[in-house]
Scaffold this motif. Structure first.
Motif: not given
Length: 274
Positions: A13, A42, A44, A56, A82, A84-85
């Motif tokens: 990310g 992602a 941020t 995302e 990172m 995220a999902t």
């Protein structure tokens, strides 16, 4: 004639504050002398005070980024940050297989399992943690969790070097080739002692603990420095030793920025440090 440097890919990310995530990875790659490439997972919204939000990137775009750079420029080593999902984790794992990155392919793959905040709070749901265990760890050359991430991933609460070894064994059971159990969060210890293991070897890496609160991006920087060394062809123990030396100097040169926690600094290397 100009020599083309080795290449390293980060799948992670973006940090709008520039101290961690993709930004920390790229500046570490540069300081370590490798060409950095990215697959952003992602975006941020964050600064020195913390993360205010994130969005995302679509799974198709994440995987397309990996395929684009791997198919054209080639990848000498890769790392994740990172993810995220569950969907992104699964897609990244599948794509790494397709482009021949990861354990058994000849291209090293480092998993920095970003699963906890600097304060130890979970960043991922249990189903995402399970995807890291089952999808990424078996493909990993090396995993580099901090102690809060060890607790979330294995249930082992590391309180000292004995439980650090138990944590290494628990992590290895998920299938990575090597694990590095970082000891920086053992704040009662006067030293920062990390443990590197492949199940048969247990290498104790002792280092100083610097009196600074400015440690933002430390885990990203360490994993990226290791990845850069792997991209240059170093064996895992040597790459980890080089990474630890790099992060020790980066923490020692950390600087205040903003109203909260400042970043560790790779700028010492640009000043001619070794």
């Amino acid at each position: 004639m100009t020599t083309t440097p080795r290449t390293a890919l980060t799948i992670a990310g973006s940090d709008s504050g520039g101290g961690a995530g993709i930004q920390a990875d790229l500046r570490t790659f540069f300081a370590c002398g490798v060409h950095g490439m990215t697959a952003i997972t992602a975006v941020t919204v964050q600064n020195s005070l913390g993360v205010e939000g994130f969005t995302e990137i679509g799974v198709d775009i994440v995987t397309a980024q990996i395929k684009a750079v791997a198919g054209d420029m080639g990848v000498d080593a890769a790392k994740t940050g990172m993810l995220a999902t569950v969907e992104i984790i699964q897609a990244v794992a599948k794509t790494l297989d397709e482009v021949h990155i990861g354990r058994g392919t000849g291209t090293p793959f480092v998993v920095d399992p970003v699963a906890a905040s600097m304060h130890g709070d979970p960043l991922l749901r249990e189903e995402a943690l399970e995807a890291i265990r089952t999808e990424l760890f078996p493909r990993a050359t090396l995993v580099t969790p901090n102690l809060d991430e060890v607790r979330l991933l294995t249930g082992v609460h590391v309180t000292g070097e004995t439980t650090q070894r138990e944590a290494a064994d628990a992590l290895l059971a998920f299938g990575p080739e090597w694990v590095l159990v970082k000891g920086g969060h053992l704040h009662d210890s006067p030293r920062c002692v990390d443990l590197l293991s492949d199940g048969s070897r247990y290498v104790r890496l002792d280092g100083p603990r610097h009196a600074t609160e400015h440690t933002h991006g430390g885990g990203d920087t360490l994993a990226s420095a290791i990845t850069a060394s792997l991209a240059k062809g170093m064996a895992v123990p040597d790459a980890v030793g080089e990474g630890k030396r790099f992060i020790e100097r980066s923490v020692a040169q950390a600087y205040p920025l903003g109203k909260g926690i400042g970043p560790v600094s790779p700028f010492w290397r640009l000043a001619g440090g070794n």
